[in-house]
Write a protein that holds these residues in place. Sequence first.
Motif, PDB file in Angstrom:
ATOM      1  N   VAL A 121       0.832  -1.205   0.000  1.00 18.94           N
ATOM      2  CA  VAL A 121       0.000   0.000   0.000  1.00 18.94           C
ATOM      3  C   VAL A 121       0.866   1.254   0.000  1.00 18.94           C
ATOM      4  N   SER A 122       0.458   2.208  -0.832  1.00 14.74           N
ATOM      5  CA  SER A 122       1.102   3.524  -0.826  1.00 14.74           C
ATOM      6  C   SER A 122       0.002   4.566  -0.735  1.00 14.74           C
ATOM      7  N   LEU A 123       0.020   5.379   0.298  1.00 12.44           N
ATOM      8  CA  LEU A 123      -1.014   6.391   0.466  1.00 12.44           C
ATOM      9  C   LEU A 123      -0.785   7.531  -0.525  1.00 12.44           C
ATOM     10  N   PRO A 124      -1.868   8.067  -1.099  1.00 16.22           N
ATOM     11  CA  PRO A 124      -1.722   9.107  -2.128  1.00 16.22           C
ATOM     12  C   PRO A 124      -1.381  10.454  -1.520  1.00 16.22           C
ATOM     13  N   ARG A 125      -0.938  11.344  -2.381  1.00 16.04           N
ATOM     14  CA  ARG A 125      -0.728  12.727  -1.980  1.00 16.04           C
ATOM     15  C   ARG A 125      -1.271  13.599  -3.098  1.00 16.04           C
ATOM     16  N   ASP A 126      -1.810  14.730  -2.761  1.00 18.00           N
ATOM     17  CA  ASP A 126      -2.375  15.626  -3.761  1.00 18.00           C
ATOM     18  C   ASP A 126      -1.235  16.343  -4.474  1.00 18.00           C
ATOM     19  N   ALA A 127      -0.993  15.948  -5.721  1.00 18.47           N
ATOM     20  CA  ALA A 127       0.155  16.485  -6.449  1.00 18.47           C
ATOM     21  C   ALA A 127      -0.082  17.904  -6.937  1.00 18.47           C
ATOM     22  N   GLY A 128      -1.337  18.233  -7.261  1.00 19.47           N
ATOM     23  CA  GLY A 128      -1.641  19.582  -7.718  1.00 19.47           C
ATOM     24  C   GLY A 128      -1.150  19.886  -9.117  1.00 19.47           C
ATOM     25  N   THR A 129      -0.776  18.877  -9.880  1.00 16.43           N
ATOM     26  CA  THR A 129      -0.323  19.078 -11.252  1.00 16.43           C
ATOM     27  C   THR A 129      -1.234  18.316 -12.203  1.00 16.43           C
ATOM     28  N   THR A 130      -1.171  18.666 -13.477  1.00 15.88           N
ATOM     29  CA  THR A 130      -2.000  17.993 -14.472  1.00 15.88           C
ATOM     30  C   THR A 130      -1.511  16.567 -14.681  1.00 15.88           C
ATOM     31  N   PRO A 131      -2.372  15.572 -14.478  1.00 11.44           N
ATOM     32  CA  PRO A 131      -1.937  14.173 -14.624  1.00 11.44           C
ATOM     33  C   PRO A 131      -1.536  13.860 -16.066  1.00 11.44           C
ATOM     34  N   ARG A 132      -0.461  13.117 -16.202  1.00  7.78           N
ATOM     35  CA  ARG A 132      -0.030  12.661 -17.522  1.00  7.78           C
ATOM     36  C   ARG A 132      -0.405  11.204 -17.770  1.00  7.78           C
ATOM     37  N   SER A 133      -0.802  10.507 -16.716  1.00  7.22           N
ATOM     38  CA  SER A 133      -1.257   9.121 -16.856  1.00  7.22           C
ATOM     39  C   SER A 133      -2.414   8.894 -15.884  1.00  7.22           C
ATOM     40  N   VAL A 134      -3.512   8.327 -16.406  1.00  4.25           N
ATOM     41  CA  VAL A 134      -4.734   8.153 -15.620  1.00  4.25           C
ATOM     42  C   VAL A 134      -5.235   6.723 -15.807  1.00  4.25           C
ATOM     43  N   LEU A 135      -5.581   6.080 -14.705  1.00  6.41           N
ATOM     44  CA  LEU A 135      -6.166   4.735 -14.746  1.00  6.41           C
ATOM     45  C   LEU A 135      -7.574   4.799 -14.176  1.00  6.41           C
ATOM     46  N   ILE A 136      -8.554   4.321 -14.950  1.00 11.41           N
ATOM     47  CA  ILE A 136      -9.936   4.226 -14.481  1.00 11.41           C
ATOM     48  C   ILE A 136     -10.209   2.788 -14.062  1.00 11.41           C
ATOM     49  N   LEU A 137     -10.717   2.608 -12.853  1.00 16.26           N
ATOM     50  CA  LEU A 137     -11.069   1.279 -12.350  1.00 16.26           C
ATOM     51  C   LEU A 137     -12.553   1.021 -12.593  1.00 16.26           C
ATOM     52  N   ARG A 138     -12.855  -0.027 -13.368  1.00 18.39           N
ATOM     53  CA  ARG A 138     -14.241  -0.477 -13.554  1.00 18.39           C
ATOM     54  C   ARG A 138     -14.256  -1.984 -13.307  1.00 18.39           C
ATOM     55  N   PRO A 139     -14.282  -2.396 -12.037  1.00 19.01           N
ATOM     56  CA  PRO A 139     -14.184  -3.824 -11.716  1.00 19.01           C
ATOM     57  C   PRO A 139     -15.504  -4.570 -11.861  1.00 19.01           C
ATOM     58  N   ASP A 140     -16.555  -3.866 -12.295  1.00 20.91           N
ATOM     59  CA  ASP A 140     -17.891  -4.453 -12.280  1.00 20.91           C
ATOM     60  C   ASP A 140     -18.221  -5.145 -13.600  1.00 20.91           C
ATOM     61  N   SER A 141     -19.491  -5.256 -13.924  1.00 19.06           N
ATOM     62  CA  SER A 141     -19.947  -6.121 -15.011  1.00 19.06           C
ATOM     63  C   SER A 141     -20.081  -5.383 -16.339  1.00 19.06           C
ATOM     64  N   ILE A 142     -20.394  -6.166 -17.380  1.00 23.39           N
ATOM     65  CA  ILE A 142     -20.528  -5.625 -18.730  1.00 23.39           C
ATOM     66  C   ILE A 142     -21.576  -4.522 -18.782  1.00 23.39           C
ATOM     67  N   GLY A 143     -22.755  -4.797 -18.234  1.00 22.05           N
ATOM     68  CA  GLY A 143     -23.825  -3.806 -18.279  1.00 22.05           C
ATOM     69  C   GLY A 143     -23.455  -2.516 -17.580  1.00 22.05           C
ATOM     70  N   ASP A 144     -22.754  -2.619 -16.445  1.00 17.97           N
ATOM     71  CA  ASP A 144     -22.311  -1.422 -15.728  1.00 17.97           C
ATOM     72  C   ASP A 144     -21.407  -0.570 -16.617  1.00 17.97           C
ATOM     73  N   PHE A 145     -20.492  -1.241 -17.327  1.00 16.17           N
ATOM     74  CA  PHE A 145     -19.579  -0.489 -18.190  1.00 16.17           C
ATOM     75  C   PHE A 145     -20.310   0.135 -19.371  1.00 16.17           C
ATOM     76  N   VAL A 146     -21.264  -0.591 -19.949  1.00 18.19           N
ATOM     77  CA  VAL A 146     -21.997  -0.046 -21.094  1.00 18.19           C
ATOM     78  C   VAL A 146     -22.702   1.248 -20.698  1.00 18.19           C
ATOM     79  N   ILE A 147     -23.314   1.264 -19.521  1.00 12.42           N
ATOM     80  CA  ILE A 147     -23.966   2.494 -19.046  1.00 12.42           C
ATOM     81  C   ILE A 147     -22.919   3.571 -18.762  1.00 12.42           C
TER      82      ILE A 147
END
Length: 384
Positions: A26-52
């Motif tokens: 585990v690594s606790l986050p810190r508010d960087a305050g800069t424009t992100p250059r890499s972004v990961l979206i977590l969608r661990p749920d089902s097909i229908g959830d993602f379609v919506i």
Amino acid sequence: MLNQRYFKRFDSLGGAENFEFWRKLVSLPRDAGTTPRSVLILRPDSIGDFVIFSRQLEGYRNMFPRAKLDLLGVPEVCALAEATGLFEDTIAWDRYRYEKRGVYWREMLTRLSETPYDLVIYPCYSREANADEMAAVIPASERWAVKGDDCNLSREALRYNERLYSLVVDISPVPEHESARNAAILSAFGGIPKSWNQKQHPLFTEEDTAISAGLLEDLAPPYVAMVPGAQNSYKCWPRERFAEVLDAILDQTRATVLLGGSPQEESVANWLRAGCQAPERVRILTGRIGIRGFAAVISRAALLIGNDSGPAHIAGAMGIPAWIVMGGGHYGRFLPDPQAPSTRVFTSRRSCFGCNWRCKESEPFCITKAKLPVDSIIKCFGIS
């Protein structure tokens, strides 16, 4: 201090030893305050959830126009995400192996701990322990999440896990439908929700279209897609009822019926075809074509008949008529869908609607007692 009692699932994978393994990653986050250059979206749920959810994908892309945008999800969701053309990369995870196989669980967490991002976004209203757990080990300057409901986690665990994130947004008052919730979440993160249209983001590629055309080239239209399964068995209308509908369609129309679903549902498809009156007009695609290929098949259908499942939402997203049997566990949250007017829902209304699938009956009567008006199907869609 991270507390093991909020991660009871660890008991099945070795208890304290595995909790300690996770805690060290585990690594606790810190508010960087800069424009992100890499972004990961977590969608661990089902097909229908993602379609919506996909209705708001462009909003996330517009928030970070120059960033590398990736997505983590189950393999089927990753396949659909890749077809949209909005992601540079996807990370697939196997829910069953993650929850049941300690070796895979450790390998997955280790891989994520070695994959840094500037920003991790978990934009789901009903958070779950798996994704909180994975988000916590990803080296990230910022992590965003939603102060959601207790469908999957207790209120106490939700509050405790908030320390793993640098930003937790509150979308109160909470809209009823998931599509509106997704728009509210994007807005709370600082994005601009966009009006959605059914041609905005494809769910399959030209290659998928060609594959589906090859599978159907020897079959005469019109096509009726039928999906007798669902991710959870308690959401399934009895197969005997599907058999009745199948025979009525074969008897009263000239349609070809295309049976679809996951490989685990192939036995039901085989049973339906073997017992019907015209098996030569029934093609089994179950387990023989991927989710994008089946989405391409649905796009060629006059109608889809099935349970509350991913294909139902795919049909709705493309404006394909769908008649869906569903229960009351989440009635109104995902279906009926005001943005998918071509989808009709059939259920048996009960006083216990909204139970979050914590059914107290001997069976989900809201589903098993539901009826599909076969004669209306034939008249409505002119497939005779």
